[in-house]
Design a protein around this motif. Structure first.
Motif, PDB file in Angstrom:
ATOM      1  N   THR A   1       0.816  -1.212   0.000  1.00  0.00           N
ATOM      2  CA  THR A   1       0.000   0.000   0.000  1.00  0.00           C
ATOM      3  C   THR A   1       0.852   1.265   0.000  1.00  0.00           C
ATOM      4  N   ASP A   2       0.512   2.191  -0.877  1.00  0.00           N
ATOM      5  CA  ASP A   2       1.046   3.548  -0.813  1.00  0.00           C
ATOM      6  C   ASP A   2       0.005   4.413  -0.102  1.00  0.00           C
ATOM      7  N   VAL A   3       0.465   5.311   0.765  1.00  0.00           N
ATOM      8  CA  VAL A   3      -0.446   6.130   1.561  1.00  0.00           C
ATOM      9  C   VAL A   3      -0.302   7.598   1.158  1.00  0.00           C
ATOM     10  N   LEU A   4      -1.433   8.192   0.759  1.00  0.00           N
ATOM     11  CA  LEU A   4      -1.449   9.615   0.438  1.00  0.00           C
ATOM     12  C   LEU A   4      -2.528  10.284   1.286  1.00  0.00           C
ATOM     13  N   ILE A   5      -2.116  11.215   2.129  1.00  0.00           N
ATOM     14  CA  ILE A   5      -3.040  12.012   2.945  1.00  0.00           C
ATOM     15  C   ILE A   5      -3.209  13.347   2.234  1.00  0.00           C
ATOM     16  N   LEU A   6      -4.429  13.644   1.818  1.00  0.00           N
ATOM     17  CA  LEU A   6      -4.689  14.804   0.959  1.00  0.00           C
ATOM     18  C   LEU A   6      -5.721  15.720   1.617  1.00  0.00           C
TER      19      LEU A   6
END
Length: 404
Positions: free
Chosen positions: A370-375
């Motif tokens: 999993t890649d995690v992007l908090i936007l």
């Protein structure tokens, strides 16, 4: 004869007056008014008084109830709003403001906020990130990394900082500057260098993509939406992960009602929006809580979620944690990932412990893949919305209780 006509006319006027007042009154009794989209709670019927003070308050409460529930009141409110907008070019709320070149801005995030605070909070000036923001970002990264995830954050500049040529003239110089509160937060020496390097704030890039058109921010919207989001998604992935070419996705145009129209009932505004055609690209796009069976028992709180499945993409997952800016860009990320799980955190603080645990189970599944992007948009990222929404996901219950 003349006297008879005079008497008849007198009674006719009285009857017309009774009808004019009686019709909405009867309508109010039979059909109590809803809030009519006024973005506020209407007055409630007074309860039984239990003290002399309560008794004295009843007349005022009754007056407020009659004012708010008078039959056909919604029609009058809508008419008033239309006249103010079309004749006097003004909105019935401080939450919206007319800019230049036909653009409408969200001017404040609540009726209790200061006028134009949605501008001053994100454009250059004296505004600073909420106390503790830097310490929280350092802790957030540490907590996610302790769970085996490497988070990345994209802070999205909102419309006033991007479309500075369209803001009211007295704010133009301030909003065209790059010395925004987010930039000053990123320069904070207390921000860990490895955390700073994992935060992307593409102010100049999005200004270039947006230009003076509507490819990123439609002229009647607060949220971003449009074909420019595809470019932003690609930029963010290139900045962090260097993805492959991605699945080609065609787009189509639709007229969509403004996302801030609920703030002014009676005034209709829309913009022509460019949207990705996911089905044609072979991408299964699911939006809403039914995408996640784990959320079934509390799905009313998890409406702003999405799951996208692209069988043609590499077998990797993107976890997109966001405020309300995430939903409209989540589709564009599906070009590069087999699966995209998007969870908006607006209602996370309302979840019970067992409900929160189910969300965590989704967040922390398949960690290695999993890649995690908090936007978050700029105002949400540095003024505690990110903290209040994301912190319950990564901190233990004991830590949360101690912190709050």
């Amino acid at each position: 004869m003349a006297k008879s006509i005079s008497i008849f006319a007198n009674y006719a006027v009285k009857a017309a007056l009774v009808l004019a007042l009686g019709t909405p009154a009867i309508n109010g009794v039979l059909h109590s008014a809803a809030n009519g989209g006024e973005n506020r709670q209407l007055a409630s019927w007074p309860g039984l008084p239990h003290s002399w003070k309560d008794f004295l308050a009843v007349p005022g409460q009754l007056d407020a109830w009659v004012n708010d529930h008078f039959g056909m009141r919604n029609y009058l409110v809508n008419l008033n709003n239309k006249i103010r907008f079309q004749v006097y070019d003004e909105f019935p709320t401080i939450q919206t403001a007319r800019g230049r070149n036909g653009r409408i801005f969200l001017a404040s995030h609540a009726t209790t906020a200061q006028p134009y605070s949605a501008f001053t909070a994100v454009c250059a000036g004296s505004s600073e990130a909420s106390p503790g923001t830097t310490a929280y970002f350092n802790q957030m990264f540490a907590d996610f990394r302790a769970r085996g995830m490497q988070p990345h954050v994209m802070i999205v500049p909102s419309a006033p900082a991007v479309q500075s040529a369209d803001v009211p003239e007295w704010l133009a110089q301030r909003c065209s500057s790059t010395d925004t509160p987010v930039q000053r937060f990123l320069r904070d020496p207390a921000l860990n260098p490895d955390v700073r390097s994992a935060i992307y704030y593409p102010l100049e890039e999005i200004r270039k993509i947006a230009g003076d058109g509507e490819s990123v921010f439609p002229k009647t919207w607060f949220h971003w939406n449009g074909v420019g989001l595809g470019e932003v998604a690609t930029l963010s992935l290139q900045h962090f992960w260097k993805p492959g070419p991605g699945t080609p996705v065609k787009s189509h145009e639709e007229w969509l009602i403004s996302d801030i129209s609920h703030l002014f009932p009676g005034i209709s505004m829309s913009s022509l929006i460019t949207l990705p055609n996911m089905a044609e690209a072979g991408i299964d796009a699911c939006h809403g809580p039914d995408c996640f069976p784990e959320f079934e028992s509390f799905k009313e709180l998890m409406k702003d979620t999405s799951h996208l499945h692209n069988p043609a993409a590499p077998p990797r997952r993107l976890l997109l944690i966001s405020d309300s800016y995430g939903r409209l860009i989540s589709d564009w990320y599906a070009r590069y990932y087999r699966d995209v799980d998007h969870i908006a955190t607006n209602n996370i603080p309302q979840l019970k412990p067992e409900q929160l645990q189910r969300v965590k189970d989704v967040v922390f599944r398949d960690v290695e893949n999993t890649d995690v992007l908090i936007l978050y948009h700029d105002g949400g990222a540095i003024y505690n919305a990110l903290r209040f929404g994301v912190e319950p996901l990564h901190q233990s219950s004991a830590k949360l209780a101690a912190a709050h």
